[in-house]
Design a protein around this motif. Sequence first.
Motif, PDB file in Angstrom:
ATOM      1  N   GLY B  51       1.716  13.063   9.247  1.00  0.00           N
ATOM      2  CA  GLY B  51       1.226  12.797   8.801  1.00  0.00           C
ATOM      3  C   GLY B  51       1.491  11.018   7.759  1.00  0.00           C
ATOM      4  N   ILE B  52       1.303  10.793   7.039  1.00  0.00           N
ATOM      5  CA  ILE B  52       1.380   9.606   6.519  1.00  0.00           C
ATOM      6  C   ILE B  52       1.150   9.252   4.659  1.00  0.00           C
ATOM      7  CG2 ILE B  52       1.930   8.264   8.268  1.00  0.00           C
ATOM      8  CD1 ILE B  52      -0.291   6.812   7.867  1.00  0.00           C
ATOM      9  N   CYS B  53       2.255   8.574   4.413  1.00  0.00           N
ATOM     10  CA  CYS B  53       1.203   8.871   2.981  1.00  0.00           C
ATOM     11  C   CYS B  53       0.392   6.643   3.108  1.00  0.00           C
ATOM     12  CB  CYS B  53       2.908   7.392   2.348  1.00  0.00           C
ATOM     13  SG  CYS B  53       2.182   6.519   0.505  1.00  0.00           S
ATOM     14  N   ARG B  54      -1.002   7.488   2.636  1.00  0.00           N
ATOM     15  CA  ARG B  54      -1.867   6.533   2.680  1.00  0.00           C
ATOM     16  C   ARG B  54      -1.885   4.817   1.717  1.00  0.00           C
ATOM     17  NH1 ARG B  54      -4.469  10.081  -0.767  1.00  0.00           N
ATOM     18  NH2 ARG B  54      -5.817   9.525  -2.388  1.00  0.00           N
ATOM     19  N   ARG B  55      -0.677   4.724   1.359  1.00  0.00           N
ATOM     20  CA  ARG B  55      -0.350   3.634   0.829  1.00  0.00           C
ATOM     21  C   ARG B  55       0.519   2.895   1.338  1.00  0.00           C
ATOM     22  NH1 ARG B  55      -0.869   4.553  -5.391  1.00  0.00           N
ATOM     23  NH2 ARG B  55      -2.691   4.649  -5.824  1.00  0.00           N
ATOM     24  N   CYS B  56       2.111   3.109   1.570  1.00  0.00           N
ATOM     25  CA  CYS B  56       3.137   2.675   2.774  1.00  0.00           C
ATOM     26  C   CYS B  56       3.259   2.611   3.581  1.00  0.00           C
ATOM     27  CB  CYS B  56       4.165   2.494   1.464  1.00  0.00           C
ATOM     28  SG  CYS B  56       4.824   4.514   1.384  1.00  0.00           S
ATOM     29  N   THR B  62       2.667  16.085   4.824  1.00  0.00           N
ATOM     30  CA  THR B  62       0.932  16.440   4.881  1.00  0.00           C
ATOM     31  C   THR B  62       0.491  14.678   4.379  1.00  0.00           C
ATOM     32  OG1 THR B  62       0.955  17.120   2.008  1.00  0.00           O
ATOM     33  CG2 THR B  62       0.922  18.589   4.086  1.00  0.00           C
ATOM     34  N   ALA B  63      -0.960  14.953   4.484  1.00  0.00           N
ATOM     35  CA  ALA B  63      -1.507  12.902   4.609  1.00  0.00           C
ATOM     36  C   ALA B  63      -1.222  12.755   2.693  1.00  0.00           C
ATOM     37  CB  ALA B  63      -2.627  13.182   4.535  1.00  0.00           C
ATOM     38  N   VAL B  79      -2.017  -1.379   1.308  1.00  0.00           N
ATOM     39  CA  VAL B  79      -1.919  -0.778   2.209  1.00  0.00           C
ATOM     40  C   VAL B  79      -1.131  -1.156   2.976  1.00  0.00           C
ATOM     41  CG1 VAL B  79      -2.494   0.998   4.255  1.00  0.00           C
ATOM     42  CG2 VAL B  79      -4.453   0.594   2.070  1.00  0.00           C
ATOM     43  N   ASN B  80      -0.032  -0.363   3.584  1.00  0.00           N
ATOM     44  CA  ASN B  80       0.914  -1.146   4.744  1.00  0.00           C
ATOM     45  C   ASN B  80       0.643  -0.532   5.478  1.00  0.00           C
ATOM     46  OD1 ASN B  80       3.430  -1.987   5.155  1.00  0.00           O
ATOM     47  ND2 ASN B  80       4.524  -0.467   5.095  1.00  0.00           N
ATOM     48  N   ARG B  81       1.087  -0.811   6.690  1.00  0.00           N
ATOM     49  CA  ARG B  81       1.409   0.271   8.215  1.00  0.00           C
ATOM     50  C   ARG B  81       1.905  -0.004   8.754  1.00  0.00           C
ATOM     51  NH1 ARG B  81      -0.984   3.632   5.580  1.00  0.00           N
ATOM     52  NH2 ARG B  81      -3.190   4.343   5.718  1.00  0.00           N
ATOM     53  N   ALA B  82       3.457   1.578   9.349  1.00  0.00           N
ATOM     54  CA  ALA B  82       4.777   1.178  10.289  1.00  0.00           C
ATOM     55  C   ALA B  82       4.617   2.029  12.006  1.00  0.00           C
ATOM     56  CB  ALA B  82       5.574   1.194   9.686  1.00  0.00           C
ATOM     57  N   VAL B 236       1.784  -5.142   7.297  1.00  0.00           N
ATOM     58  CA  VAL B 236       1.828  -4.012   8.762  1.00  0.00           C
ATOM     59  C   VAL B 236       3.626  -4.575   9.064  1.00  0.00           C
ATOM     60  CG1 VAL B 236       1.154  -5.712  10.354  1.00  0.00           C
ATOM     61  CG2 VAL B 236       1.250  -3.389  10.716  1.00  0.00           C
ATOM     62  N   THR B 237       4.098  -3.158   9.788  1.00  0.00           N
ATOM     63  CA  THR B 237       6.163  -3.972   9.867  1.00  0.00           C
ATOM     64  C   THR B 237       7.312  -2.663  11.065  1.00  0.00           C
ATOM     65  OG1 THR B 237       6.625  -1.828   8.123  1.00  0.00           O
ATOM     66  CG2 THR B 237       6.672  -4.348   7.282  1.00  0.00           C
ATOM     67  N   VAL B 238       6.937  -3.779  11.408  1.00  0.00           N
ATOM     68  CA  VAL B 238       7.919  -2.613  12.312  1.00  0.00           C
ATOM     69  C   VAL B 238       8.508  -1.183  12.428  1.00  0.00           C
ATOM     70  CG1 VAL B 238       9.979  -2.874  13.981  1.00  0.00           C
ATOM     71  CG2 VAL B 238       8.136  -4.933  13.639  1.00  0.00           C
ATOM     72  N   ALA B 239       8.885  -1.181  11.041  1.00  0.00           N
ATOM     73  CA  ALA B 239       9.816  -0.394  11.008  1.00  0.00           C
ATOM     74  C   ALA B 239       9.124   0.214   9.709  1.00  0.00           C
ATOM     75  CB  ALA B 239      11.191  -0.183  11.143  1.00  0.00           C
ATOM     76  N   ARG B 240       9.636   1.234   9.123  1.00  0.00           N
ATOM     77  CA  ARG B 240       9.421   2.226   7.877  1.00  0.00           C
ATOM     78  C   ARG B 240      10.828   3.468   7.495  1.00  0.00           C
ATOM     79  NH1 ARG B 240       9.505   3.420   3.027  1.00  0.00           N
ATOM     80  NH2 ARG B 240       8.350   3.944   1.721  1.00  0.00           N
TER      81      ARG B 240
END
Lengths: 592, 240
Positions: B51-56, B62-63, B79-82, B236-240
């Motif tokens: 589960g991830i936050c669908r924005r950050c 949970t999603a 949107v951000n993905r890590a 998109v980032t390497v770490a979150r």
Amino acid sequence: MVGPSKDYPFAPVSYFRTQEGKDVRVFTYEAAGSRRISLHLPTDLYFWEQSGQEIKQVQVYSSIGQAWRKQSGGRSRGGGGMGAAIRLEEDIQIPAEREELSRGLWQVLEGRALLWEEVCFWTKQWWGSSVEEETLRSLLQMMLLREQVRMLPGVRTPRVAWHWQCNRCGAAGNRLMSTPCARCNQFCLFCTHCTMLGKSRSCVPLFLFRPRPKENVRRSVTMRLPVLTGAQQEAACQSVDFVRNGVSRFLLWAVTGSGKTEVLMPVVRRVLERGGRVLWAAPRRDVVDEIAARMERVFPEEKPLAIHGERSWEERKNRLGSPLVTATVQQAWRFYRRFDLVVVDEADAYPLAGDRTLQMGLERATVRGGTQCWVTATPSPRWKKEAVKGKLSLVTLPSRYHGYPLPVPRLLRVGGLWRRLERGKPVEPLSSFFHRVLDTDGQALIFIPGTSDPPRLLKWIHHTAPDIAARTWATATGKEKERRDRVEAFRKGEVQFLIATTVLERGVTVPRCHVVVVGADHPVFDSASLIQMAGRVGRSPVYQKGRVLFLADVHTEAQKTAVREIKELNHRARQRGFLVVDEEENEHVPSE
Amino acid sequence: MFLVSELWDKWFRSPEECRVCGSPLGGGVFAGEPHRVCNGCLERLEPICGGICRRCGRPMRTAGVCRDCLRRSRRELDVNRACFRYTSFTRDCIHFLKYRGQETLARPFGSFLAAAVEEWKWRGDLVTYVPLHPEKYRERGFNQAELLAREMGRRLWIPVRSLLIRVRSTSPQSRRNRSERIRELQGSFALSDLGKRLLRTNRRILVVDDVYTTGTTLNECAKVLKDGGASRVDSVTVAR
């Protein structure tokens, strides 16, 4: 490679910035018949004017690498690399206090190999406030002209690419990487091998500060050392002789648990008494900490300094000039002809063995005519051969400090060992070994070949011997984060059985230890590591009940060699009369 | 004997090394880039899955949308993905790349970014990166976000362009709290000349950075890009 590091906290240094916005300024010029490199032209003008010479053909470059290439006669590559000719200004004055400053700088930095950033950092630390870059350049240039320092590019790039090499660590080939660099606005090479100590690249100068001429002084050094045994004394005398005769390199072959550190203390003392400096290089950080603590006890007045990546600058700050340094082997790259004696602890261990860059670093840290002492319990066959031929001076210390012989491992063959373990079938020698550990109230180190084996072994123990499985167990393999805590718990006695891979073959010492190597025929166990593992046992004079057991499907050459070598060392010790309590060798093998 | 073994090593190369920790690695000569990082390192990097936050892109049980994202009123970044959690090991890796200058690490991490974007099924026109101030760029010698973006773009076959510049130098974000970060960064980015030329309406842009902590930097970048005419800005980032 990646790990926590509190090493030099490089503050971003204003890098070779000039008013015109050009990044790096390095000059070359011709004077007295040769081409020279300069960081600060006015200093050179002043210097050569004094000696009545003239400066000709001044050119400016954006990278030390190019200037060096020009100086060494190669053609510079294009893109501004030809160097623009510049006009010289008239009447230059050098402030008189710079003399004083340059003397101070040499005193602090002598015998070190530092990159430009490191020099900036040191000067900032030393003088409290940051020195102006212009002043620093002028000081360094003055030292360069007086040949108190050598200046090289971090990575040397002569015309033939085959000869490209990192000047600091000596790495070459695919360890160098060519990247676009915003500092010199070109492609330049950097060394990926020694990045942990700061980035060495072809546009950054590396300074090798020569040691200052030494006065002939004698001083008294207090040493607090327990009395050495006969064997130790003999070895110490031999080592002192080697140092006195200026032998460039000798090998101290001391068995595990023989007190080799104590043996070398008189040697260290002798060097210190004559105003020399000593570097004690060890392959791992925990060993460095341990040795440093011992140094502190033996030479309390010398203020020994310990350096490794996890020691912060604040910890070392007050002891920078100390003549007695303990460090990881990588730190030797930061020194240049500084130490009269370099002791290399566990010289056959992982990062050192076969790594020429580290050996080069140690070589460079030793003064000319100095001595390197390689200490090991398990010399490689090549060293032994050299010693026999007389190419390598050798000191042997075949007995332990308490005079008991080394425990001889017992080889046992169990057909289909791993299959039996997996199916939960009884393996008699292993369970009797565990029971013996319980009976003698000891602790056991269980060595296994791979990281995936502990669960199999644990399952077998749960299945076949629940009473042993109920004791405290732990695993320590290379990849696990909690390894250090678990080993610490084992040392304290909170854990009775520790399953480990070869990472723990050195350095773990508990008084009531037993060792079993499960699957000793695996190729990861060479004879050296088997000897080291067997050496964990019987370190304490009061507990000699420890046993060593090698369990395997087949007898391999490594196992046989290990046993042969241990027996031979015991035999040698007995011959020379070092064994105080001479039991029969067979006594050590339980008769079952 | 010695010579023979040395020549043998030269001709028949020893197994690949892990691109992160340098320990020897199984895997063939033809192994893909993500397989050239050893299992131990992968484990310690803690990839984000589940589960991830669908924005950050924050890992959650949970999603849904995380609290920080709900709290934020003005949000320019879509949107951000890590790839990885920002653990101590990940931080060490990023610092090794960024401050110590181990540029070899850009390769594995760039390929991880590419894998993350692939998995996310992002579709767009351009990849760009968070710029450094020229002064800092010169001190460091390189821009770690640029290296990551170039490696990622090369693998995904998406053009990487420098659309942004930094007009004001700011001290490191890591020493500030949330509100200070937002205040400090306002107006520190602008479009580069190339950006002004390339940005037209309906451009979908992906911004690359090393770490997403509060998202202030990326949000500021997104604001500038959207003002310039981008229709959608993701990151998109390497770490979150």
